[in-house]
Design an enzyme around this catalytic site. Structure first.
Site, PDB file in Angstrom:
ATOM      1  N   ASN A 208       0.837  -1.207   0.000  1.00 51.08           N
ATOM      2  CA  ASN A 208       0.000   0.000   0.000  1.00 51.08           C
ATOM      3  C   ASN A 208       0.870   1.254   0.000  1.00 51.08           C
ATOM      4  OD1 ASN A 208       0.926   0.339   2.639  1.00 51.08           O
ATOM      5  ND2 ASN A 208      -0.955  -0.419   3.578  1.00 51.08           N
ATOM      6  N   SER A 231      -2.862  -0.668  -9.991  1.00 56.11           N
ATOM      7  CA  SER A 231      -2.868  -1.568 -11.143  1.00 56.11           C
ATOM      8  C   SER A 231      -3.471  -0.883 -12.365  1.00 56.11           C
ATOM      9  CB  SER A 231      -3.675  -2.823 -10.822  1.00 56.11           C
ATOM     10  OG  SER A 231      -3.077  -3.550  -9.779  1.00 56.11           O
ATOM     11  N   GLN A 253      -8.697  -5.946 -13.591  1.00 54.22           N
ATOM     12  CA  GLN A 253      -7.804  -4.996 -12.922  1.00 54.22           C
ATOM     13  C   GLN A 253      -8.578  -4.038 -12.040  1.00 54.22           C
ATOM     14  OE1 GLN A 253      -4.223  -5.101 -12.968  1.00 54.22           O
ATOM     15  NE2 GLN A 253      -5.143  -7.043 -13.541  1.00 54.22           N
ATOM     16  N   HIS A 256      -8.952  -4.762  -8.304  1.00 55.99           N
ATOM     17  CA  HIS A 256      -7.797  -4.698  -7.403  1.00 55.99           C
ATOM     18  C   HIS A 256      -7.985  -3.636  -6.325  1.00 55.99           C
ATOM     19  CE1 HIS A 256      -4.589  -7.440  -8.319  1.00 55.99           C
ATOM     20  NE2 HIS A 256      -4.728  -7.252  -9.607  1.00 55.99           N
ATOM     21  N   GLU A 321       0.838  -0.707 -17.541  1.00 47.24           N
ATOM     22  CA  GLU A 321       1.399  -1.879 -16.867  1.00 47.24           C
ATOM     23  C   GLU A 321       1.062  -3.150 -17.659  1.00 47.24           C
ATOM     24  OE1 GLU A 321       0.995  -4.030 -12.465  1.00 47.24           O
ATOM     25  OE2 GLU A 321      -0.552  -2.655 -13.173  1.00 47.24           O
ATOM     26  N   HIS A 322      -0.217  -3.345 -17.963  1.00 51.29           N
ATOM     27  CA  HIS A 322      -0.680  -4.483 -18.756  1.00 51.29           C
ATOM     28  C   HIS A 322      -1.289  -3.952 -20.053  1.00 51.29           C
ATOM     29  CE1 HIS A 322      -1.244  -5.680 -14.455  1.00 51.29           C
ATOM     30  NE2 HIS A 322      -0.622  -6.766 -14.858  1.00 51.29           N
ATOM     31  N   ASP A 355      -1.047 -13.078 -14.719  1.00 48.54           N
ATOM     32  CA  ASP A 355      -1.012 -12.869 -13.271  1.00 48.54           C
ATOM     33  C   ASP A 355      -0.634 -14.136 -12.512  1.00 48.54           C
ATOM     34  OD1 ASP A 355      -1.446 -10.222 -12.839  1.00 48.54           O
ATOM     35  OD2 ASP A 355      -3.553 -10.392 -12.313  1.00 48.54           O
ATOM     36  N   HIS A 414      45.302  11.750 -12.420  1.00 45.75           N
ATOM     37  CA  HIS A 414      44.930  10.570 -13.204  1.00 45.75           C
ATOM     38  C   HIS A 414      46.039  10.240 -14.203  1.00 45.75           C
ATOM     39  CE1 HIS A 414      40.898  11.119 -11.622  1.00 45.75           C
ATOM     40  NE2 HIS A 414      40.438  10.076 -12.327  1.00 45.75           N
TER      41      HIS A 414
END
Length: 427
Positions: A208, A231, A253, A256, A321-322, A355, A414
């Site tokens: 969360n 989601s 979705q 969710h 996301e998907h 999933d 260097h």
């Protein structure tokens, strides 16, 4: 009811708009992190009692016997499904396993890269309104394939009890230790370590807003996988798509959480209206109707485009996301998809398949971060270390060039570190 919106009437800001920003919980999370850092197990027990109702005598760690008993107690058919899903995930992710390499193509020079798995990883598995054994499998199996030596799972335990499906999944996936702690306090325990909970090198897994903020605040002290947002699903569908399937996938979705985002993009007004109607039919039958309806009405939308090509362009801008390609020839569009966490091709590959069962990972970039980040995988659990070897003669061949380069950057020391060796070589 979900809105149908013509693409031409939407500004770019409206197209890319996502859910409302999460509330600012930085102050309470900082307080929880500080308490765990200073008080260790004492703070963990206090928060477990306050937030999860766990008893004073309940051990923080779940015993091996409890895990074995949980695995034995669940429906044998579901245990078999867990094992089959785990094998699919393992089979897919084993192709991501990297090997080091050594290059010795030039005389006197050896270059290479070695792969080292992380020593200890913490896995956060959410509790709350649902049970997620799938998260246990998806986040544990790539870690084990990478060679992580110790995988520690933390998860909220209401009344001190963890769902047996979660413990069974931990057993199947090879989790080494399990603790009854959740929330920001669990992230703190993994980041700082306590008497009971060892400090991790990396923390993975969704949670969360408190968990996400805790991961943000401890990043740097430990690594994290990502800051996971709500989601998301975006479906590109043509006129031949089945509106019942499309609606069902959008709701997969939406259920969710109320901040989840479900978007259909289509050039077919007839399909848009059919999906709109079908959503109402299916919503009425959902056990999580209240959550799904809030998601659909507040964050869902159907966008009408002039053609499928515009739908693909829009999807790349949104970077979901998907992404489902519910079209007659999904492979024809796949090459044009640039920004998506995971792509599901055709009318018989719903997002839920990914999933739980197909094998590709379901821990995916959200909030548009698919434009620059990737799904969780084996690479997230390794370190890459480079190495170089030059003989004296090989260094002599390039010493003047290195000194010149360093001089152009104004870093004389260097250059001198190379030239002092060259001087010795000339003697």
């Amino acid at each position: 009811m979900i809105r149908i919106l013509p693409y031409e009437a939407l500004g770019k800001e409206a197209v890319l708009a996502r859910t409302e920003e999460a509330p600012d919980v930085s102050a309470p999370v900082s307080a929880i992190l500080a308490a765990v850092r200073e008080e260790g197990d004492k703070a963990l027990r206090r928060y477990a009692k306050e937030f999860d109702g766990m008893g004073d005598e309940t051990p923080l760690e779940v015993s091996k016997e409890e895990i074995a008993a949980a695995a034995a107690s669940i429906d044998p058919a579901f245990l078999a499904i867990l094992k089959e899903a785990a094998e699919n995930i393992r089979s897919f992710h084993k192709h991501q396993v990297r090997n080091g390499f050594v290059l010795s193509e030039q005389s006197g020079i050896v270059l290479g890269q070695k792969i080292t798995p992380l020593k200890r990883v913490g896995l956060y598995v959410p509790g709350g309104t649902a049970c997620y054994p799938s998260t246990v499998l998806m986040d544990s199996i790539p870690a084990k394939l990478a060679g992580v030596r110790e995988l520690i799972m933390v998860t909220p335990a209401k009344g001190g009890v963890i769902r047996p499906e979660i413990l069974a999944a931990a057993s199947v996936a090879g989790v080494d230790r399990v603790f009854r702690i959740g929330g920001a306090q669990a992230v703190a325990a993994l980041a700082y370590g306590t008497k009971s909970v060892p400090k991790a090198d990396k923390i993975v897994g969704p949670g969360n807003v408190f968990v996400a903020e805790a991961k943000r605040q401890v990043y740097g002290l430990v690594d994290i996988d990502m800051i996971a947002g709500p989601s998301e699903i975006l479906v590109i569908a043509d006129a031949a798509a089945n509106p019942r399937y499309v609606a069902a996938d959008l709701l997969s979705q939406a259920e969710h959480d109320k901040n989840a985002s479900a978007v259909l993009v289509t050039p077919s007004e007839a399909l848009a209206k059919a999906v709109q109607a079908e959503l109402e039919v299916q919503l009425s039958a959902l056990p999580r109707q209240e959550i799904a309806r809030a998601s659909i009405e507040n964050n869902g939308k159907i966008i009408l485009t002039s053609c499928i090509e515009d739908a693909v362009m829009l999807a790349n801008e949104i970077a979901p996301e998907h992404l489902e390609l519910s079209v007659s020839d999904p492979f024809a569009l796949l090459g044009d998809i640039e920004n998506a966490g995971s792509v599901f091709l055709g009318n018989y590959c719903p997002e839920a398949l990914g999933d739980y069962f197909a094998g590709p990972n379901h821990t995916l970039p959200t909030g548009g971060t698919a434009k620059f980040s990737s799904p969780l995988g084996v690479d997230d659990f390794i370190k890459k270390t480079q190495f170089s070897y030059y003989t004296a003669a090989a260094l002599g061949e390039v010493a003047e060039k290195i000194a010149c380069f360093a001089g152009k950057e104004g870093l004389d020391a260097h250059g001198r570190s190379v030239l002092c060796r060259l001087e010795d070589l000339k003697q």
